[in-house]
Design an enzyme around this catalytic site. Structure first.
Site, PDB file in Angstrom:
ATOM      1  N   LYS A  22       0.871  -1.327   0.118  1.00 19.39           N
ATOM      2  CA  LYS A  22      -0.070  -0.031  -0.184  1.00 19.39           C
ATOM      3  C   LYS A  22       0.955   1.144  -0.004  1.00 19.39           C
ATOM      4  O   LYS A  22       0.466   2.018  -0.704  1.00 19.39           O
ATOM      5  CB  LYS A  22      -0.922  -0.104   1.358  1.00 19.39           C
ATOM      6  CG  LYS A  22      -1.657   1.392   1.636  1.00 19.39           C
ATOM      7  CD  LYS A  22      -2.251   1.358   2.620  1.00 19.39           C
ATOM      8  CE  LYS A  22      -1.896   1.556   3.979  1.00 19.39           C
ATOM      9  NZ  LYS A  22      -1.465   3.044   4.072  1.00 19.39           N
ATOM     10  N   ASN A  23       1.739   1.468   0.890  1.00 20.15           N
ATOM     11  CA  ASN A  23       2.673   2.548   1.069  1.00 20.15           C
ATOM     12  C   ASN A  23       3.633   2.912  -0.209  1.00 20.15           C
ATOM     13  O   ASN A  23       4.213   3.914  -0.132  1.00 20.15           O
ATOM     14  CB  ASN A  23       3.254   2.647   2.430  1.00 20.15           C
ATOM     15  CG  ASN A  23       2.320   2.727   3.491  1.00 20.15           C
ATOM     16  OD1 ASN A  23       1.429   2.948   3.254  1.00 20.15           O
ATOM     17  ND2 ASN A  23       2.846   2.726   4.680  1.00 20.15           N
ATOM     18  N   CYS A 116      -6.025  13.073  13.238  1.00 24.57           N
ATOM     19  CA  CYS A 116      -5.798  11.653  12.820  1.00 24.57           C
ATOM     20  C   CYS A 116      -5.952  11.032  13.990  1.00 24.57           C
ATOM     21  O   CYS A 116      -5.455  11.503  15.140  1.00 24.57           O
ATOM     22  CB  CYS A 116      -4.469  11.422  12.161  1.00 24.57           C
ATOM     23  SG  CYS A 116      -4.243   9.910  11.755  1.00 24.57           S
ATOM     24  N   ARG A 121       0.113  14.520  13.241  1.00 28.66           N
ATOM     25  CA  ARG A 121       0.439  14.499  11.869  1.00 28.66           C
ATOM     26  C   ARG A 121       0.338  15.813  10.880  1.00 28.66           C
ATOM     27  O   ARG A 121      -0.305  15.778  10.213  1.00 28.66           O
ATOM     28  CB  ARG A 121      -0.325  13.266  11.295  1.00 28.66           C
ATOM     29  CG  ARG A 121      -0.078  12.103  12.034  1.00 28.66           C
ATOM     30  CD  ARG A 121      -0.925  10.974  11.350  1.00 28.66           C
ATOM     31  NE  ARG A 121       0.099  10.299  10.141  1.00 28.66           N
ATOM     32  CZ  ARG A 121      -0.315   9.140   9.406  1.00 28.66           C
ATOM     33  NH1 ARG A 121      -1.500   8.722   9.718  1.00 28.66           N
ATOM     34  NH2 ARG A 121       0.383   8.662   8.663  1.00 28.66           N
ATOM     35  N   ASP A 310       4.403   0.701  12.167  1.00 25.48           N
ATOM     36  CA  ASP A 310       3.106   0.120  11.633  1.00 25.48           C
ATOM     37  C   ASP A 310       2.828  -1.506  12.143  1.00 25.48           C
ATOM     38  O   ASP A 310       2.054  -2.235  11.695  1.00 25.48           O
ATOM     39  CB  ASP A 310       3.003   0.081  10.115  1.00 25.48           C
ATOM     40  CG  ASP A 310       2.760   1.506   9.570  1.00 25.48           C
ATOM     41  OD1 ASP A 310       2.191   2.424  10.670  1.00 25.48           O
ATOM     42  OD2 ASP A 310       2.978   1.871   8.357  1.00 25.48           O
ATOM     43  N   ARG A 402      -8.937  -0.459   4.414  1.00 25.39           N
ATOM     44  CA  ARG A 402      -7.970   0.470   3.441  1.00 25.39           C
ATOM     45  C   ARG A 402      -6.625  -0.225   3.268  1.00 25.39           C
ATOM     46  O   ARG A 402      -6.080   0.128   2.448  1.00 25.39           O
ATOM     47  CB  ARG A 402      -7.875   1.469   4.795  1.00 25.39           C
ATOM     48  CG  ARG A 402      -8.951   2.397   4.997  1.00 25.39           C
ATOM     49  CD  ARG A 402      -8.949   3.643   5.571  1.00 25.39           C
ATOM     50  NE  ARG A 402      -7.600   3.986   5.438  1.00 25.39           N
ATOM     51  CZ  ARG A 402      -6.664   4.909   5.778  1.00 25.39           C
ATOM     52  NH1 ARG A 402      -7.155   5.311   7.100  1.00 25.39           N
ATOM     53  NH2 ARG A 402      -5.499   5.584   5.422  1.00 25.39           N
TER      54      ARG A 402
HETATM   55  C1  UD1 Z   1       4.001   7.080   6.657  1.00 23.36           C
HETATM   56  C2  UD1 Z   1       3.067   5.811   6.319  1.00 23.36           C
HETATM   57  C3  UD1 Z   1       2.715   5.396   7.493  1.00 23.36           C
HETATM   58  C4  UD1 Z   1       3.448   4.966   8.717  1.00 23.36           C
HETATM   59  C5  UD1 Z   1       4.680   6.304   8.783  1.00 23.36           C
HETATM   60  C6  UD1 Z   1       5.926   6.235   9.853  1.00 23.36           C
HETATM   61  C7  UD1 Z   1       2.530   6.103   4.138  1.00 23.36           C
HETATM   62  C8  UD1 Z   1       1.291   6.394   3.244  1.00 23.36           C
HETATM   63  N1  UD1 Z   1       2.118   6.152   5.435  1.00 23.36           N
HETATM   64  O1  UD1 Z   1       3.198   8.057   7.193  1.00 23.36           O
HETATM   65  O2  UD1 Z   1       1.853   4.068   7.287  1.00 23.36           O
HETATM   66  O3  UD1 Z   1       3.103   4.721  10.028  1.00 23.36           O
HETATM   67  O4  UD1 Z   1       5.246   6.718   7.570  1.00 23.36           O
HETATM   68  O5  UD1 Z   1       6.543   5.167   9.326  1.00 23.36           O
HETATM   69  O6  UD1 Z   1       3.581   5.731   3.668  1.00 23.36           O
HETATM   70  N2  UD1 Z   1       5.989  14.806  10.711  1.00 23.36           N
HETATM   71  C9  UD1 Z   1       5.886  16.353  10.925  1.00 23.36           C
HETATM   72  N3  UD1 Z   1       5.696  17.308  10.074  1.00 23.36           N
HETATM   73  C10 UD1 Z   1       5.478  16.582   8.668  1.00 23.36           C
HETATM   74  C11 UD1 Z   1       5.730  15.337   8.330  1.00 23.36           C
HETATM   75  C12 UD1 Z   1       5.638  14.688   9.429  1.00 23.36           C
HETATM   76  O7  UD1 Z   1       5.935  16.977  12.039  1.00 23.36           O
HETATM   77  O8  UD1 Z   1       5.401  17.578   7.866  1.00 23.36           O
HETATM   78  C13 UD1 Z   1       5.815  13.974  11.722  1.00 23.36           C
HETATM   79  C14 UD1 Z   1       4.762  13.172  11.997  1.00 23.36           C
HETATM   80  O9  UD1 Z   1       3.674  13.712  12.825  1.00 23.36           O
HETATM   81  C15 UD1 Z   1       5.245  11.865  12.643  1.00 23.36           C
HETATM   82  C16 UD1 Z   1       6.694  11.856  12.216  1.00 23.36           C
HETATM   83  O10 UD1 Z   1       7.052  13.007  11.345  1.00 23.36           O
HETATM   84  O11 UD1 Z   1       5.473  12.173  14.082  1.00 23.36           O
HETATM   85  C17 UD1 Z   1       6.866  10.791  10.981  1.00 23.36           C
HETATM   86  O12 UD1 Z   1       5.565  10.823  10.026  1.00 23.36           O
HETATM   87  P1  UD1 Z   1       5.809  10.733   8.442  1.00 23.36           P
HETATM   88  O13 UD1 Z   1       6.771   9.609   8.269  1.00 23.36           O
HETATM   89  O14 UD1 Z   1       5.560  11.990   7.627  1.00 23.36           O
HETATM   90  O15 UD1 Z   1       4.676   9.601   8.302  1.00 23.36           O
HETATM   91  P2  UD1 Z   1       3.635   9.624   7.011  1.00 23.36           P
HETATM   92  O16 UD1 Z   1       4.489   9.789   5.805  1.00 23.36           O
HETATM   93  O17 UD1 Z   1       2.392  10.336   7.178  1.00 23.36           O
END
Ligand code: UD1
Length: 422
Positions: A22-23, A116, A121, A310, A402
């Protein structure tokens, strides 16, 4: 609302095919926005999130053709540079259209994702990165409005050095996609090293992008004028793989996963071995056998290659029936223990303090009615239901659909007693 009914107590046995990730599929689908030619994808998992992403791309003018696990995406006639709130709120990965749209068209309007269940996030790192590349960004009426000022009649992003102060998977992916069409060189530092980032980079390279370093913490992208069509096979889902392995270990079963990859599951396989499982890897198969009650395993989630956030919930289900006590530390999202209350309804003994959960193993869980709160929490409850004595009814399983393709069919094939109540 659909529910799952599980009669616990049947060890999983047999063979199961792992679907595409999925990711990896979600960002790679967004890569179709970067080219006017067709992107041919295979091994695309049959999931709600993939359908949502396809609909979102179609709304923008991407032409999509689905044939089983093949998906052709043609970005030749994109006429709407917008991701509306009603789609982004159901799937946060929708924000992945932002980088490609701004890179190719110099403009985009993408709804800010709302709250969320697992944490706040934010998407500030995506926004800051695009700003560093020359995009002007304003937040208007709940939307991120990004525009690249025209220079000599063209609206092109400019390469930049971008440092992520927090490792972000989709942040890295969004900016890597944006940089493929920027003018000059972009360097992403403290980039996410997740295998799905590498799969996206491989697809972009097949489309003509110039990217090096994906899989390390520094990714360098030299912008090119345009990208072309390509064929790409989506990598196997490491979280689906891990979920089936934990389910087999928790039920004391013996299973073989086909079409998977052990090399991206190191920490998960190590923890399963520590829990007492015997694991054998051959080419693209993983075989797991478990003959005794699991041993408790401590773990701490962190960005790849450390233990994946995850997989935390599924391992908590395993620890609830393990022989001792386990300490589980969650470092990525602030609210990722939503399944604890539900596991307690099944008789689990868990204490939570801040980002740490102490799980004291009990000999047996008992079936009960529980409610799924997010995708991986749902998987945890399914595993708990498979080991619990009697019937477990899981409500709100739309979360599960999902991210897990045909989960009841796959589990039934492995001998589980599970059915969907409509
Ligand atoms: C992706 C995965 C999700 C997984 C996560 C962590 C996809 C579609 N989803 O989510 O399944 O659980 O990685 O491995 O690939 N953060 C910020 N600012 C930002 C972006 C992130 O502060 O602009 C923080 C988030 O709140 C979190 C951390 O960074 O605490 C990591 O999040 P991130 O790696 O961005 O998660 P996703 O990419 O949303």
């Amino acid at each position: 609302m659909q529910k799952l009914a599980i009669q616990g107590g049947f060890p999983l046995h047999g063979e199961v095919r792992i679907s595409g990730a999925k990711n990896a599929a979600l960002p790679i689908m967004c890569a179709s926005l970067l080219s006017a030619e067709t992107l041919q994808l295979s091994n695309v998992p049959d999931l709600h999130d993939v359908v949502t992403m396809r609909k979102l791309l179609q709304q923008m003018g991407v032409r999509a053709e689905v044939q089983g696990e093949h998906l052709a995406l043609d970005g030749g006639q994109i006429d709407k540079l917008e991701a509306p709130y009603d789609m982004v709120k159901t799937m946060r990965a929708s924000v992945l259209v932002l980088g490609p749209l701004v890179a190719r068209f110099g403009e985009a309007r993408v709804s800010l994702p709302g709250g969320c269940a697992i944490g706040s996030r934010p998407v500030d790192l995506h926004i800051k990165g695009l700003q560093a590349m020359g995009a002007q960004i304003s937040i208007e009426h709940g939307y991120i409005h990004a525009q690249v000022p025209a220079q000599g009649g063209v609206k092109k992003l400019k390469g930049a050095r971008i440092f992520f102060d927090i490792v972000s998977v989709t942040g890295t992916e969004n900016l890597m996609m944006a940089a493929t069409l920027a003018e000059g060189v972009t360097v992403l530092e403290n980039a996410a090293r997740e295998p799905e980032v590498v799969d996206l980079a491989m697809c972009l390279i097949e489309m003509g992008a110039n990217i090096s370093g994906a899989g390390s913490d520094t990714i360098t992208i030299v912008g090119v004028d345009k990208l072309h069509g390509a064929e790409h096979r989506i990598m196997p889902d490491r979280i689906e793989s891990g979920t089936f392995l934990v389910a087999a270990a928790a039920t004391g079963g013996s299973i073989t996963l086909r079409d998977t990859r052990a090399d991206i599951l190191d920490t998960v396989l190590e923890k399963l071995t520590e829990a007492g499982a015997t694991i054998r890897v051959e080419a693209d198969t993983i075989h797991l056998e478990m003959h005794a009650r699991p041993k408790s395993v401590n773990l701490r989630t962190a960005p790849y290659p450390a233990f994946p956030t995850d997989m935390q919930a599924q391992f908590m289900a395993l620890n609830t029936i393990a022989t001792e006590s386990a300490m589980m530390v969650q470092t990525i999202f602030e609210n990722r223990f939503m399944h604890v209350q539900e596991l307690r309804r099944l008789g689990a003994q868990i204490e939570v303090e801040g980002n740490t959960a102490m799980v004291r193993g009990v000999p047996q869980l008992e079936g009960a009615a529980v409610m799924a709160t997010d995708l991986r929490a749902s998987a945890c409850l399914v595993i708990a239901g498979l080991v619990a004595q009697g019937e477990t009814i899981i409500d709100r399983i739309y979360h599960l659909d999902r991210g897990y393709a045909h989960i009841e069919a796959k589990l039934t094939q492995l001998g589980a007693n599970i059915r969907r109540l409509k």
